[in-house]
Design an enzyme around this catalytic site. Structure first.
Site, PDB file in Angstrom:
ATOM      1  N   ILE A 105     -31.209  -3.362 -35.654  1.00 49.76           N
ATOM      2  CA  ILE A 105     -30.542  -3.189 -36.952  1.00 49.76           C
ATOM      3  C   ILE A 105     -29.219  -3.924 -37.036  1.00 49.76           C
ATOM      4  O   ILE A 105     -28.578  -3.927 -38.075  1.00 49.76           O
ATOM      5  CB  ILE A 105     -30.322  -1.705 -37.302  1.00 49.76           C
ATOM      6  CG1 ILE A 105     -29.640  -0.971 -36.142  1.00 49.76           C
ATOM      7  CG2 ILE A 105     -31.602  -1.041 -37.716  1.00 49.76           C
ATOM      8  CD1 ILE A 105     -29.184   0.419 -36.534  1.00 49.76           C
ATOM      9  N   LYS A 128     -26.432   1.008 -29.079  1.00 50.61           N
ATOM     10  CA  LYS A 128     -25.788  -0.297 -28.940  1.00 50.61           C
ATOM     11  C   LYS A 128     -25.872  -0.721 -27.479  1.00 50.61           C
ATOM     12  O   LYS A 128     -25.447   0.013 -26.596  1.00 50.61           O
ATOM     13  CB  LYS A 128     -24.326  -0.200 -29.367  1.00 50.61           C
ATOM     14  CG  LYS A 128     -23.524  -1.465 -29.104  1.00 50.61           C
ATOM     15  CD  LYS A 128     -22.173  -1.378 -29.783  1.00 50.61           C
ATOM     16  CE  LYS A 128     -21.236  -2.494 -29.337  1.00 50.61           C
ATOM     17  NZ  LYS A 128     -19.983  -2.483 -30.083  1.00 50.61           N
ATOM     18  N   ASP A 225      -9.626  -4.456 -34.732  1.00 56.87           N
ATOM     19  CA  ASP A 225     -10.691  -5.348 -35.213  1.00 56.87           C
ATOM     20  C   ASP A 225     -11.339  -4.748 -36.468  1.00 56.87           C
ATOM     21  O   ASP A 225     -12.558  -4.751 -36.609  1.00 56.87           O
ATOM     22  CB  ASP A 225     -11.737  -5.570 -34.106  1.00 56.87           C
ATOM     23  CG  ASP A 225     -12.632  -6.767 -34.400  1.00 56.87           C
ATOM     24  OD1 ASP A 225     -12.285  -7.561 -35.303  1.00 56.87           O
ATOM     25  OD2 ASP A 225     -13.677  -6.918 -33.744  1.00 56.87           O
TER      26      ASP A 225
HETATM   27  N1  LIG Z   1     -24.182   3.507 -35.445  1.00 52.15           N
HETATM   28  C1  LIG Z   1     -24.675   2.481 -36.136  1.00 52.15           C
HETATM   29  N2  LIG Z   1     -25.549   2.684 -37.139  1.00 52.15           N
HETATM   30  C2  LIG Z   1     -26.037   1.655 -37.853  1.00 52.15           C
HETATM   31  N3  LIG Z   1     -25.716   0.362 -37.637  1.00 52.15           N
HETATM   32  C3  LIG Z   1     -24.852   0.091 -36.649  1.00 52.15           C
HETATM   33  C4  LIG Z   1     -24.286   1.127 -35.846  1.00 52.15           C
HETATM   34  N4  LIG Z   1     -23.435   0.557 -34.943  1.00 52.15           N
HETATM   35  C5  LIG Z   1     -23.480  -0.761 -35.186  1.00 52.15           C
HETATM   36  N5  LIG Z   1     -24.327  -1.065 -36.194  1.00 52.15           N
HETATM   37  C6  LIG Z   1     -24.637  -2.398 -36.753  1.00 52.15           C
HETATM   38  O1  LIG Z   1     -24.580  -3.360 -35.712  1.00 52.15           O
HETATM   39  C7  LIG Z   1     -23.590  -4.363 -35.996  1.00 52.15           C
HETATM   40  C8  LIG Z   1     -22.931  -4.799 -34.696  1.00 52.15           C
HETATM   41  O2  LIG Z   1     -22.314  -3.686 -34.046  1.00 52.15           O
HETATM   42  P1  LIG Z   1     -20.867  -3.795 -33.403  1.00 52.15           P
HETATM   43  O3  LIG Z   1     -19.892  -4.272 -34.446  1.00 52.15           O
HETATM   44  O4  LIG Z   1     -20.515  -2.512 -32.756  1.00 52.15           O
HETATM   45  O5  LIG Z   1     -21.128  -4.935 -32.305  1.00 52.15           O
HETATM   46  P2  LIG Z   1     -20.088  -5.956 -31.666  1.00 52.15           P
HETATM   47  O6  LIG Z   1     -20.846  -6.920 -30.824  1.00 52.15           O
HETATM   48  O7  LIG Z   1     -19.019  -5.186 -30.976  1.00 52.15           O
HETATM   49  O8  LIG Z   1     -19.530  -6.678 -32.969  1.00 52.15           O
HETATM   50  P3  LIG Z   1     -18.313  -7.690 -33.176  1.00 52.15           P
HETATM   51  O9  LIG Z   1     -18.901  -9.047 -33.227  1.00 52.15           O
HETATM   52  O10 LIG Z   1     -17.770  -7.248 -34.507  1.00 52.15           O
HETATM   53  O11 LIG Z   1     -17.324  -7.467 -32.082  1.00 52.15           O
HETATM   54  C9  LIG Z   1     -22.637  -3.684 -36.997  1.00 52.15           C
HETATM   55  O12 LIG Z   1     -22.031  -4.612 -37.854  1.00 52.15           O
HETATM   56  C10 LIG Z   1     -23.545  -2.746 -37.764  1.00 52.15           C
HETATM   57  O13 LIG Z   1     -24.126  -3.408 -38.861  1.00 52.15           O
END
Ligand SMILES: Nc1ncnc2c1ncn2[C@@H]1O[C@H](COP(=O)(O)OP(=O)(O)OP(=O)(O)O)[C@@H](O)[C@H]1O
Length: 514
Positions: A105, A128, A225
């Site tokens: 997702i 995640k 962020d």
């Molecule tokens: N609990 C959740 N429920 C639904 N979607 C989620 C959830 N957590 C994350 N996502 C989706 O996954 C995407 C990526 O998650 P996240 O931002 O935590 O990853 P990241 O690799 O740390 O991102 P970034 O590039 O911003 O550092 C989010 O933009 C969101 O759309």
């Protein structure tokens, strides 16, 4: 002539082979292209391809795939590929007994996120995965920050961490964070909606963002962020909205940095690691001493402006052009700011872009026919203030007439556990090997506490993994539970507990905790 014949034959062959490929694509089933048969994650309920959203016991329906019934052969092939990718990305090992990945997702620079079903409870969660989390200092630090912040936080506007586990991947430890599943994120809401967001929708999002932020800032934790894609949202059909702040990979204990006069080329690029460019506060962009929580307030201004305008306010894609946009919008920074800039190259750029005029906020953020109200303009301008010392802080924001007129009664917020502050203290100074060790220890202890199973000779046991830490503590105060979170003891009998979504639920627990 011979030459033309050759071309004609070659063309015919090409057409025939294209038809054959297309035909075989149409006829190919997902099973046929699966090279290696592995147990597949079961499909979401077929009745309507819809799943009741698990958060908040919502009766609202969350559509998974409206096109499912009219799938062409080609999209079936794509589905098969997506499933195989999901299986490849989320090899959960032991945790596969607990979670059943359903579909990808989201993805960010550091993690990929899937929707999964909790086998015991039939609840949907988001998992995640931070791949090879210990491989580099940056990844290890990001993961440790996220775990340490989220483990003990408990606020309705901050994503809840329900469980943590790890697996051994080819490049090191993969860490998995199990969170509340949310429907979408604010970025998608802003850009997928065809109309402007209504003022009440914007205000609901803003209030929840501010309230969640107040909980963090009170504990001196800066998110660093904030951007629309890190704000997860459940958008109910009746326009009631839930917003939760997510992605704490950059979070840090906010301490005013001591001035460091070492200005070099390196620091020009250093700032690239903190905050996504369009939301990056001037003190980071210009390489000034960081005021941590103030950087979040700048980002709130950018996000609010983006909700109104449905465009990023400062949409540059390089540090240099971001500096240009800010100088062009706000005019040349004051002498005080220029003195604080530690990087020669940034100073030179500001001099080069010399611009004495500034753009008015009314021009910068057009909204509706009449534009923003005076209160709204004042609110935005106090957030988007170049000098962090003069920028509005979270308490000022929540008491600003723009918010107060709309929400006269904002209830008092819970206090962030002191533990979080303590845990975050050292993360920034740890070396790579220390980070790896700390990460391992934290995940292990979290795994132990979340997985604590309750046994009692003749009785079946239940797991307590779905509770968020704060809820557990609340019940301990009720003297239903004994022990500590890492060594929970649960007594047999009728108990009540509060689920992470805030719903009281009664449940018979049979067993005592070992
Ligand atoms: N609990 C959740 N429920 C639904 N979607 C989620 C959830 N957590 C994350 N996502 C989706 O996954 C995407 C990526 O998650 P996240 O931002 O935590 O990853 P990241 O690799 O740390 O991102 P970034 O590039 O911003 O550092 C989010 O933009 C969101 O759309």
């Amino acid at each position: 002539m011979n030459f033309l014949n050759k071309i004609w034959t070659a063309l015919k062959e090409k057409i025939n082979s294209k038809e054959t490929i297309e035909k075989s694509f149409e006829q190919t089933t997902v099973e046929e292209i699966t090279v290696e048969k592995r147990p597949m994650a079961p499909e979401p309920p077929k009745e309507m391809n819809k799943v009741a959203h698990p958060i908040g016991n919502a009766t609202r329906i969350h559509t998974l795939d409206p096109m499912c019934s009219r799938k062409t052969g080609f999209s079936r092939v794509l589905d098969g590929l997506a499933k195989r990718q999901l299986e490849h990305d989320f090899q959960l090992e032991r945790a596969a007994q607990t979670y059943d990945p359903i579909k990808n997702i989201g993805a960010g620079a550091f993690g990929i996120v899937c929707m999964a079903k909790e086998r015991n409870t039939e609840n949907y969660v988001a998992i995640k995965k931070i791949g090879h989390a210990s491989a580099t200092p940056t990844l290890a630090r990001r993961t440790l920050r996220e775990i340490r912040v989220l483990r003990f936080l408990n606020h309705p506007n901050i994503v809840t961490l329900r469980d943590i586990f790890r697996t051994q991947g080819p490049l090191g430890t993969d860490v998995y964070l199990v969170m509340d599943l949310m429907e979408t994120n604010l970025h998608r809401v802003i850009y997928d909606t065809e109309r402007e967001l209504r003022e009440d929708e914007i205000m609901q999002c803003l209030r929840q963002l501010l309230v969640g932020l107040q909980y963090l800032h009170k504990a001196q934790i800066a998110h660093r962020d904030l951007k629309p894609s890190n704000l997860l949202v459940n958008w109910e059909t009746d326009s009631s909205i839930t917003l939760r702040i997510a992605d704490f990979g950059m979070a840090k204990l906010a301490e005013k940095e001591k001035r460091n006069d070492e200005a070099d080329e390196h620091c020009f690029y250093m700032t690239q690691h903190v905050a996504t460019l369009p939301y990056r506060a001037p003190e980071l962009l210009f390489v000034m001493p960081e005021h941590s929580t103030a950087v979040d307030m700048w980002a709130v201004g950018c996000i609010l402006g983006e909700m109104y305008k449905r465009q990023e306010l400062f949409p540059a894609r390089s540090v240099q052009s971001q500096i240009y946009i800010l100088v062009f919008t706000f005019g040349k920074p004051s002498a005080k700011i220029l003195r604080e800039i530690r990087c020669e190259r940034t100073k030179q750029l500001i001099e080069k872009y010399n611009c004495d005029t500034s753009v008015s906020f009314r021009e910068l953020i057009p909204y509706g026919e009449d534009g923003l109200s005076c209160n709204a303009l004042d609110f935005v301008s106090r957030l988007l203030t170049i000098d962090p010392d003069n920028r509005m802080d979270i308490n000022e924001a929540l008491t600003h007439p723009f918010i107060q007129d709309y929400f006269p009664q904002i209830p008092n917020q819970p206090t962030c556990p002191f533990r979080v502050k303590n845990d975050m203290k050292n993360v920034e100074v740890l070396k790579h090997h220390q980070l790896t060790a700390a990460l391992c220890k934290d995940v292990k202890s979290a795994e132990n506490s979340y997985n604590a199973e309750m046994y009692s000779g003749d009785y079946p046991y239940e797991r307590i993994r779905a509770w968020s830490p704060g809820d557990f503590e609340r019940e301990r105060n009720d003297e239903i539970f004994g022990g500590t979170r890492t060594n929970p003891r649960i007594h047999r009998g009728e108990i009540k507990y509060r689920q992470p979504d805030g719903f009281k639920q009664e449940r018979q627990l049979t067993g005592i905790c070992t």
